[in-house]
Design an enzyme around this catalytic site. Sequence first.
Site, PDB file in Angstrom:
ATOM      1  N   TYR A 245       0.802  -1.161  -0.080  1.00 47.29           N
ATOM      2  CA  TYR A 245       0.054   0.036   0.100  1.00 47.29           C
ATOM      3  C   TYR A 245       0.842   1.241  -0.132  1.00 47.29           C
ATOM      4  O   TYR A 245       0.595   2.299  -0.644  1.00 47.29           O
ATOM      5  CB  TYR A 245      -0.794   0.172   1.311  1.00 47.29           C
ATOM      6  CG  TYR A 245      -1.972   1.130   1.375  1.00 47.29           C
ATOM      7  CD1 TYR A 245      -3.262   0.902   0.771  1.00 47.29           C
ATOM      8  CD2 TYR A 245      -1.907   2.010   2.111  1.00 47.29           C
ATOM      9  CE1 TYR A 245      -4.130   1.771   0.752  1.00 47.29           C
ATOM     10  CE2 TYR A 245      -2.544   2.989   2.430  1.00 47.29           C
ATOM     11  CZ  TYR A 245      -3.903   2.944   1.817  1.00 47.29           C
ATOM     12  OH  TYR A 245      -4.901   3.989   1.713  1.00 47.29           O
TER      13      TYR A 245
ATOM     14  N   LYS B  94       0.781   4.012  -2.918  1.00 44.67           N
ATOM     15  CA  LYS B  94       0.583   5.399  -2.675  1.00 44.67           C
ATOM     16  C   LYS B  94       1.633   6.534  -2.782  1.00 44.67           C
ATOM     17  O   LYS B  94       1.429   7.474  -3.021  1.00 44.67           O
ATOM     18  CB  LYS B  94      -0.168   5.500  -1.082  1.00 44.67           C
ATOM     19  CG  LYS B  94      -1.240   4.689  -0.796  1.00 44.67           C
ATOM     20  CD  LYS B  94      -2.306   5.165  -1.882  1.00 44.67           C
ATOM     21  CE  LYS B  94      -3.848   4.658  -1.602  1.00 44.67           C
ATOM     22  NZ  LYS B  94      -4.848   5.182  -2.285  1.00 44.67           N
TER      23      LYS B  94
HETATM   24  P1  NAP Z   1     -13.518   2.242   1.051  1.00 41.70           P
HETATM   25  O1  NAP Z   1     -14.364   2.568   2.136  1.00 41.70           O
HETATM   26  O2  NAP Z   1     -12.872   0.685   1.403  1.00 41.70           O
HETATM   27  O3  NAP Z   1     -13.879   2.039  -0.198  1.00 41.70           O
HETATM   28  C1  NAP Z   1     -13.361   1.932  -1.408  1.00 41.70           C
HETATM   29  C2  NAP Z   1     -14.065   2.081  -2.588  1.00 41.70           C
HETATM   30  O4  NAP Z   1     -13.071   1.826  -3.835  1.00 41.70           O
HETATM   31  C3  NAP Z   1     -15.298   1.671  -3.078  1.00 41.70           C
HETATM   32  O5  NAP Z   1     -16.274   2.456  -3.466  1.00 41.70           O
HETATM   33  C4  NAP Z   1     -14.866   0.312  -3.974  1.00 41.70           C
HETATM   34  O6  NAP Z   1     -15.762   0.282  -4.927  1.00 41.70           O
HETATM   35  C5  NAP Z   1     -13.696   1.139  -4.620  1.00 41.70           C
HETATM   36  N1  NAP Z   1     -12.750   0.227  -5.445  1.00 41.70           N
HETATM   37  C6  NAP Z   1     -12.037  -0.543  -4.908  1.00 41.70           C
HETATM   38  N2  NAP Z   1     -11.299  -1.252  -5.721  1.00 41.70           N
HETATM   39  C7  NAP Z   1     -11.804  -0.839  -7.093  1.00 41.70           C
HETATM   40  C8  NAP Z   1     -11.535  -1.229  -8.407  1.00 41.70           C
HETATM   41  N3  NAP Z   1     -10.791  -2.150  -8.617  1.00 41.70           N
HETATM   42  N4  NAP Z   1     -12.253  -0.456  -9.301  1.00 41.70           N
HETATM   43  C9  NAP Z   1     -13.370   0.321  -8.915  1.00 41.70           C
HETATM   44  N5  NAP Z   1     -13.432   0.606  -7.675  1.00 41.70           N
HETATM   45  C10 NAP Z   1     -12.986   0.179  -6.578  1.00 41.70           C
HETATM   46  O7  NAP Z   1     -12.017   3.110   1.193  1.00 41.70           O
HETATM   47  P2  NAP Z   1     -12.066   4.595   1.573  1.00 41.70           P
HETATM   48  O8  NAP Z   1     -11.583   4.776   2.983  1.00 41.70           O
HETATM   49  O9  NAP Z   1     -13.226   5.442   1.175  1.00 41.70           O
HETATM   50  O10 NAP Z   1     -10.701   4.948   0.656  1.00 41.70           O
HETATM   51  C11 NAP Z   1     -10.692   5.456  -0.707  1.00 41.70           C
HETATM   52  C12 NAP Z   1      -9.527   6.056  -0.920  1.00 41.70           C
HETATM   53  O11 NAP Z   1      -8.667   6.804  -0.058  1.00 41.70           O
HETATM   54  C13 NAP Z   1      -8.359   4.860  -1.346  1.00 41.70           C
HETATM   55  O12 NAP Z   1      -7.648   5.398  -2.459  1.00 41.70           O
HETATM   56  C14 NAP Z   1      -7.770   4.699   0.227  1.00 41.70           C
HETATM   57  O13 NAP Z   1      -6.634   4.103  -0.188  1.00 41.70           O
HETATM   58  C15 NAP Z   1      -7.452   6.208   0.496  1.00 41.70           C
HETATM   59  N6  NAP Z   1      -7.229   6.536   1.901  1.00 41.70           N
HETATM   60  C16 NAP Z   1      -8.241   6.149   2.815  1.00 41.70           C
HETATM   61  C17 NAP Z   1      -7.878   6.550   4.283  1.00 41.70           C
HETATM   62  C18 NAP Z   1      -8.882   6.314   5.137  1.00 41.70           C
HETATM   63  O14 NAP Z   1      -8.430   6.341   6.314  1.00 41.70           O
HETATM   64  N7  NAP Z   1      -9.973   5.693   5.126  1.00 41.70           N
HETATM   65  C19 NAP Z   1      -6.621   6.957   4.582  1.00 41.70           C
HETATM   66  C20 NAP Z   1      -5.597   7.292   3.225  1.00 41.70           C
HETATM   67  C21 NAP Z   1      -5.992   6.881   2.055  1.00 41.70           C
HETATM   68  P3  NAP Z   1     -16.682  -1.154  -4.903  1.00 41.70           P
HETATM   69  O15 NAP Z   1     -17.096  -1.324  -3.476  1.00 41.70           O
HETATM   70  O16 NAP Z   1     -18.001  -0.925  -5.587  1.00 41.70           O
HETATM   71  O17 NAP Z   1     -15.944  -2.316  -5.306  1.00 41.70           O
END
Ligand code: NAP
Length: 241
Positions: free
Chosen positions: A153, A157
Site C-alpha cells: 500500500y 501510494k
Molecule cells: P473504502 O471505504 O474501502 O471504499 C473503497 C472504494 O473503492 C469503494 O467504493 C470500492 O468500490 C472502490 N474500489 C475498490 N477497488 C476498485 C476497483 N478495482 N475498481 C473500482 N473501484 C474500486 O475506502 P476509503 O476509505 O473510502 O478509501 C478511498 C481512498 O482513500 C482509497 O484510495 C484509500 O487508499 C484512500 N485512503 C483512505 C484512508 C482512510 O483512512 N479511509 C486514508 C488514506 C487514504 P466497490 O465497493 O464498488 O468495489
Amino acid sequence: MEYALVTGASRGLGRAIAERLAKDGYPVIVNYNNSEKAAREVVDSIVAAGGKAELMKLDVSNASEVEAAIEAWDASHPEDYISVLVNNAGIRQDNLLVFMQDEQWESVVNTTLGGFFHLTRRLVKSMMTHRNGRIVNISSVSGIKGMPGQTNYSAAKAGIIGASKALALEVAPRKVTVNVVAPGFIATDMTAELDQEMIKKMVPLGRIGKPEEVAALVSFLASKDAAYITGQVVSINGGII
Ligand code: NAP
C-alpha cells in the site's frame, strides 16, 4: 457540459467526494466495481439533493474495461467531456513483507497505480484539448511516511505521488492541474476494523477525520480557484507529522 468522474464512489471517501462535487454543480459520474446497490444510493442521494449523477461500473485495474466504459460514455455524451477526475479507488491488503503473497502485492498496486494510469491516460487527452482539467489523486499518509504491514500500500501510494508530480509537469502548459490529497485516518469501511482508541492517540488533533473533510479539500483543488496549484501533495491527517 463538464463532468466530474470519481472512482470508487460507492462508499467512503469517494461517496463524500462525489456528493460534494455534485453540490459544487458538477454532473458526477459515480464509479463502482462491486457495490452496485451502494453506488445507486449515491446517485439517488445526489439527485434527491437537486444534483445530476450517473453510474459507471468498471474495475479501475482492468485496462480494457476502463477503455470500453469511457468509450461508451464518450459515444453517449457527444457534447460533454470529463474535466475533473478524482482517482480515489483503492484497497488495502496488509501483511508483513516476509509473508506477503503475490496476489496481495499485485492487487493493491494494480488498483491504486494501475487505476490511476488507466483512467488518467484515457481522460487527460480531452482535458488537454479543452485546455481545462483537474486531476486529484488520493494517496495516503502511508505513502509519505510508510507504515509497517503496508509495503504494498505504501509503495502504491508513494508511486501515485511521483506519477502525479511528473504528469503535472507534462500537462501544465495545457492548463490541466494534477494534485495529490494524502489523508490520514478517516472514518470509512477501510478503517472500521482498526483500533479507534489507538488511532486517536496517534493523531495530534485527537480524532479520526470525516470523509466530508477530505471531500472539501478535493472540492477546492478541483475548483477554478485552485488554477495556480499543481504538482502538490496536501496532507489531511489531523497533524500527523
Ligand atoms: P473504502 O471505504 O474501502 O471504499 C473503497 C472504494 O473503492 C469503494 O467504493 C470500492 O468500490 C472502490 N474500489 C475498490 N477497488 C476498485 C476497483 N478495482 N475498481 C473500482 N473501484 C474500486 O475506502 P476509503 O476509505 O473510502 O478509501 C478511498 C481512498 O482513500 C482509497 O484510495 C484509500 O487508499 C484512500 N485512503 C483512505 C484512508 C482512510 O483512512 N479511509 C486514508 C488514506 C487514504 P466497490 O465497493 O464498488 O468495489
